[in-house]
Scaffold this active site. Structure first.
Site, PDB file in Angstrom:
ATOM      1  CG  ASP A 198      -1.646  -1.284   1.455  1.00  0.00           C
ATOM      2  OD1 ASP A 198      -2.140  -1.867   0.481  1.00  0.00           O
ATOM      3  OD2 ASP A 198      -1.710  -1.729   2.610  1.00  0.00           O
ATOM      4  CD  GLU A 257      -9.359  -2.825  -0.867  1.00  0.00           C
ATOM      5  OE1 GLU A 257      -9.754  -2.963   0.305  1.00  0.00           O
ATOM      6  OE2 GLU A 257      -8.669  -3.684  -1.455  1.00  0.00           O
TER       7      GLU A 257
END
Length: 321
Positions: free
Chosen positions: A15, A222
């Protein structure tokens, strides 16, 4: 066409949120480790417990410096477990780490930690942001200095438990031709410690202005990211269970954002999460996959590849290698 680079093969980082501070590139990832937790559809095996920051001065050739742990779950008074995604913004000479973590009742919230330097150390606030929920914050500072946070993730990210910023008695996922469940965004206060307004939906619409539907494989799931190019606002995101990175373009930070296409096809791994940043006159896509771990479910590694725009402002799809 550039070739991707794995940025830190010594450890598993995911991420990646990339930002440029003081003419140097800083990357703020989450930190995968083998906790032994059982896998499930809500990401129970992602038991991340701290954050590191990395920096470099040349994307493809420069040495990647690990500045070490900048925040751990034990340092955050309200935190229980699972330090998931984060991002950092500079405001008035200070650096604000906005992160997602479960509280001691296993509910995700967003928190803030503050530092004097981009490499930390970061000092957490005693409580989460009031009115915050879910995961995957990205922080965007516009040209006028206003700061906005975009957030939200479905399934393990708990976004399906909320409507109109209030928790439901039971989760509710959109289905079929219903409008897809959107992410959320809010302007931050001048001190970057709280929401300055009630969070509102981030609408991704088709060319007719209609929201993408729940059965569309390219709807939001997301991993929000916001960047600006030639005066337009680019909202990009992960489709989660269909594993694409997609993007949409709007005229202001609030949207709506008109869907444009796929940035990146599915990579090897359980998730797809990214950031986009301009550094030394080039644009880059940062993301992750699980190839180095030989484990297609998690234990992710940061990658980077150059990003290119077409003359009309659309983005050329990045080909993962």
């Amino acid at each position: 066409m550039s070739h991707p680079r794995y940025l830190f093969p010594k450890d598993f980082m995911a991420d990646p949120s990339a930002n440029v501070f003081n003419d140097r590139l800083y990357i703020y990832p989450s930190h995968d480790w083998d906790s032994g937790a059982a896998e499930d559809d809500d990401g129970g095996h992602f038991e991340m417990k701290d954050y590191h920051v990395f920096s470099l001065d040349d994307v493809f050739l420069g040495e990647v410096t690990d500045h070490g742990c900048i925040l751990s779950v034990e340092q955050v008074p309200w935190a229980g477990r699972q330090m998931w995604d984060n991002d950092v913004v500079e405001k008035n000479g200070k650096y604000y780490l906005i992160f997602s973590c479960k509280d001691k009742t296993d509910v995700f919230h967003l928190g803030v930690a503050v530092a004097e330097r981009p490499e930390g150390p970061f000092v957490p606030q005693p409580d989460p942001i009031r009115g915050s929920y879910s995961i995957d914050p990205t922080v965007f500072k516009d040209d006028d200095g206003q700061v906005y946070v975009y957030f939200g993730g479905i399934w393990g990210g708990q976004l399906q438990w909320y409507r109109d910023n209030k928790m439901l008695k039971s989760e509710r996922l959109a289905e079929g031709k219903e409008p897809a469940l959107p992410g959320r965004m809010a302007r931050m206060t001048d001190d970057c410690l709280q929401f300055a307004e009630t969070p509102q939906p981030v609408l991704v619409v088709d060319n007719d202005g209609k929201p993408l539907t729940a059965d569309n494989p390219c709807r939001f799931f997301e991993a929000s990211w916001m960047h600006k190019y030639n005066g337009k606002y680019y909202f990009s995101y992960s489709t989660g269970d269909t594993h694409f990175l997609c993007y949409a373009i709007g005229d202001n930070p609030y949207g709506p954002f008109t869907y444009q296409g796929v940035l990146l096809d599915p990579v090897v791994g359980w998730t797809s999460h990214h950031s986009i940043v301009k550094f030394k006159e080039h644009w880059y896509l940062f993301y992750h996959d699980c190839v180095p771990s030989n484990d297609i479910t998690w234990l992710r590694s940061m990658k980077v590849q150059e990003l290119f725009y077409n003359p009309d402002g659309t983005i050329q799809k990045v080909i993962n290698e």
